[in-house]
Design an enzyme around this catalytic site. Structure first.
Site, PDB file in Angstrom:
ATOM      1  N   TYR A   1      -7.100  10.961   7.630  1.00 24.31           N
ATOM      2  CA  TYR A   1      -7.823  11.226   8.881  1.00 24.31           C
ATOM      3  C   TYR A   1      -8.697  12.459   8.776  1.00 24.31           C
ATOM      4  O   TYR A   1      -8.539  13.409   9.521  1.00 24.31           O
ATOM      5  CB  TYR A   1      -6.839  11.366  10.044  1.00 24.31           C
ATOM      6  CG  TYR A   1      -6.221  10.047  10.469  1.00 24.31           C
ATOM      7  CD1 TYR A   1      -6.962   9.121  11.206  1.00 24.31           C
ATOM      8  CD2 TYR A   1      -4.908   9.725  10.129  1.00 24.31           C
ATOM      9  CE1 TYR A   1      -6.409   7.912  11.591  1.00 24.31           C
ATOM     10  CE2 TYR A   1      -4.344   8.509  10.523  1.00 24.31           C
ATOM     11  CZ  TYR A   1      -5.102   7.614  11.252  1.00 24.31           C
ATOM     12  OH  TYR A   1      -4.551   6.419  11.637  1.00 24.31           O
TER      13      TYR A   1
ATOM     14  N   ASP B   1       2.138   7.107  13.711  1.00 25.25           N
ATOM     15  CA  ASP B   1       0.707   6.842  13.781  1.00 25.25           C
ATOM     16  C   ASP B   1       0.342   5.369  13.933  1.00 25.25           C
ATOM     17  O   ASP B   1      -0.468   4.997  14.763  1.00 25.25           O
ATOM     18  CB  ASP B   1       0.032   7.416  12.532  1.00 25.25           C
ATOM     19  CG  ASP B   1      -1.453   7.187  12.550  1.00 25.25           C
ATOM     20  OD1 ASP B   1      -2.096   7.630  13.508  1.00 25.25           O
ATOM     21  OD2 ASP B   1      -1.965   6.545  11.616  1.00 25.25           O
TER      22      ASP B   1
ATOM     23  N   ASP C   1       2.902   2.878   9.794  1.00 26.80           N
ATOM     24  CA  ASP C   1       3.661   3.846   8.988  1.00 26.80           C
ATOM     25  C   ASP C   1       4.448   4.772   9.911  1.00 26.80           C
ATOM     26  O   ASP C   1       4.546   4.531  11.108  1.00 26.80           O
ATOM     27  CB  ASP C   1       2.687   4.644   8.109  1.00 26.80           C
ATOM     28  CG  ASP C   1       1.702   5.437   8.958  1.00 26.80           C
ATOM     29  OD1 ASP C   1       1.564   5.119  10.169  1.00 26.80           O
ATOM     30  OD2 ASP C   1       1.080   6.378   8.442  1.00 26.80           O
TER      31      ASP C   1
ATOM     32  N   GLU D   1      -3.146  -4.278  10.695  1.00 27.34           N
ATOM     33  CA  GLU D   1      -2.291  -3.149  11.051  1.00 27.34           C
ATOM     34  C   GLU D   1      -2.476  -2.882  12.548  1.00 27.34           C
ATOM     35  O   GLU D   1      -3.371  -3.443  13.200  1.00 27.34           O
ATOM     36  CB  GLU D   1      -2.634  -1.894  10.226  1.00 27.34           C
ATOM     37  CG  GLU D   1      -1.605  -0.774  10.404  1.00 27.34           C
ATOM     38  CD  GLU D   1      -1.562   0.264   9.274  1.00 27.34           C
ATOM     39  OE1 GLU D   1      -2.277   0.100   8.275  1.00 27.34           O
ATOM     40  OE2 GLU D   1      -0.788   1.229   9.421  1.00 27.34           O
TER      41      GLU D   1
END
Ligand SMILES: *[C@@H]1O[C@H](CO)[C@@H](O)[C@H](O)[C@H]1NC(C)=O
Ligand SMILES: *[C@@H]1O[C@H](CO)[C@@H](O)[C@H](O)[C@H]1NC(C)=O
Length: 475
Positions: free
Chosen positions: A244, A89, A92, A453
């Site tokens: 999500y 994703d 991670d 990220e």
């Protein structure tokens, strides 16, 4: 020497120095990505390298990321299925189906509309491979008409560990796989996956008609499953709710899937489905969203329907959204549209793309193109630095990303790699980071997952916008 010529010469000198200095570090990027004069082809090339670095499963012999190898070959074993493949994703290693599908839909939209740009960039084959890596996985996950695996890996277990994907399973236990069935359903997840497969079926219609037909068959089946068994997917895949959850409900995904099926088939049955969803979810679908992305597709539905039907009603909805984005939505002092605290640049890239699409169908083209170019310019270096790893001037060097943060030696990679103050030992070329705050402030720190990220969905609209802008340079 006149001013223009002087500027050109200095510019050429600076960019050749720049090209030389980056050449040693990152040969594939030394292609004239410089402040104010961006090489969209080179950035598309880099973005596709990022997607390649996110691949899970058995990698092909012609892989281009030397520091990535086969990983997660046991995915699906706990349920007796082969669920290897697909994409990690973000920083991670979970395979979250919902944002993965949204990413594939948005990427496919860009390919369907701007194949000429991918051709010009020399990236058509890489782009098709990037989409196929996702859609092949979705086909595996669709284990029967009314059964779909929407996640592999447990969010909290995964996030508690820092390391290379190639080193799993860290805990000695095979990671879990989660599905939706008719017990509840998973309308948002299934609708988005249907949209992704329908969009990809258009992208592959000419180059691989057999594969395209398979994608379309699954898209139709998933749509029926989504519509008949109405539920948010996190009712069955509860683990995804912390990461999500579909906050916007599933009306947008149902309409999004029906619209993509309409475009893929020209079958008026799907126009009737679109109308049905507009009747049921009219308040949302006729309204103005505040974002476009993995959760809320409303603006995408409006713009895509304007494109597919040419109907003024949808153009007006598209205009309402994009006028708000361009004229009214908050902007930082240096001009980034600021729509959310998390992943600011992802939102900038997504609305840049969807409004470039609105421009394509004739809605305020000059204003929306200028806006799109400006947002992409911000990302690539207009403020004096780049926000794309490995690309341009002073790019981020410490993205919050497990695989690229792990050095080759020592062999053990753990949270000490996360807290290492040095740059990531491997350059995660092409990844756009979360981005600055509402005051344009940004610090390149690995532990700042809000701003630093990277994620599959972050690059999606961004890459589509690059393709749109490259297309506009070509015509
Ligand atoms: C832009 O990048 C492409 C490769 O991605 C390269 O072939 C081309 O020469 C570059 N163009 C300029 C003007 O630097
Ligand atoms: C649908 O119609 C459009 C426009 O007429 C055409 O370009 C496209 O090829 C058609 N697609 C299919 C699957 O028939």
């Amino acid at each position: 020497m006149n001013q223009v010529l002087f500027t050109l010469c200095v510019g050429a000198l600076v960019s050749s120095i720049y090209a030389y200095s980056t050449y040693k570090a990152q040969p594939e990027l030394a292609r004239g990505v410089g402040n104010g004069n961006y090489n969209y082809s080179a950035v598309i090339h880099a973005s596709l390298l990022f997607y390649e670095a996110q691949r899970s499963g058995k990698l092909p012999a012609d892989k281009r990321i030397p520091w990535r190898g086969d990983s997660m070959l046991d995915d699906g074993k706990t349920v007796g299925k082969d669920l290897t493949g697909g994409y990690f994703d973000a920083g991670d290693l979970v395979k979250f189906g919902f944002p993965m599908a949204a990413t594939m839909t948005i990427l496919s939209w860009g390919l369907v509309d701007y194949e000429d740009a991918y051709q010009k960039a020399g990236e058509l084959e890489n782009m098709r491979n990037a989409i196929k890596w996702g859609t092949d996985y979705f086909l595996k996950c669709h284990t029967s008409d009314n059964e779909f695996y929407g996640q592999v890996g447990n969010g909290n277990e995964d996030h508690a560990v820092w390391g290379r994907p190639e080193d799993w399973p860290k805990t000695g236990k095979v990671r879990p796989a989660y599905k939706v069935t008719t017990a509840k359903g998973g309308t948002d997840l299934l609708g988005e996956t249907s949209a992704a497969l329908a969009a990809a079926s258009i992208a592959f219609a000419k180059s691989d008609p057999t594969y395209s037909a398979t994608l379309l068959t699954h898209a139709k089946s998933l749509y029926t499953f989504a519509d008949k068994h109405r539920s948010t997917y996190t009712a069955e895949i509860t683990d995804a709710a912390n990461f999500y959850k579909s906050w916007s409900g599933f009306g947008d995904e149902l309409a999004w899937a029906a619209t993509w099926l309409l475009r893929a088939t020209n079958d008026s049955q799907y126009k009737a489905e679109v109308d049905k969803h507009f009747n049921e979810f009219g308040k949302q679908l006729m309204g103005k969203s505040t974002q476009f992305g993995w959760d809320d597709k409303t603006a995408g539905v409006q713009v895509l329907l304007a494109e597919v039907t040419g109907d003024q009603k949808y153009k007006t909805l598209a205009q309402t959204f994009c006028d708000w984005v361009v004229n009214t939505a908050p902007k930082t002092p240096k001009g980034m549209v600021y729509l959310d605290q998390w992943g600011t640049l992802r939102h900038a890239g997504n609305v840049a793309f969807v409004c470039l699409q609105a421009a394509k169908v004739g809605v305020n083209p000059d204003a929306y193109r200028k806006f799109g170019e400006k947002q992409i310019g911000y990302i690539l270096g207009d403020t004096g630095r780049s926000f794309v790893v490995g690309v341009g001037v002073n790019p981020p060097a410490h993205p919050h990303h497990r695989a690229s943060s792990c050095p080759d030696e020592p062999k053990v990679c753990d949270y000490s790699a996360m807290s290492n103050p040095g740059p990531n030992p491997h350059v995660l070329t092409g990844a756009m980071v979360g981005g600055p705050d509402q005051n344009d402030a940004y610090v390149d720190k690995r532990d700042d997952y809000v701003h630093n990220e990277v994620a599959m969905d972050y690059n999606a609209g961004f890459q589509g916008a690059l393709a749109a802008l490259l297309h506009l340079q070509t015509i």
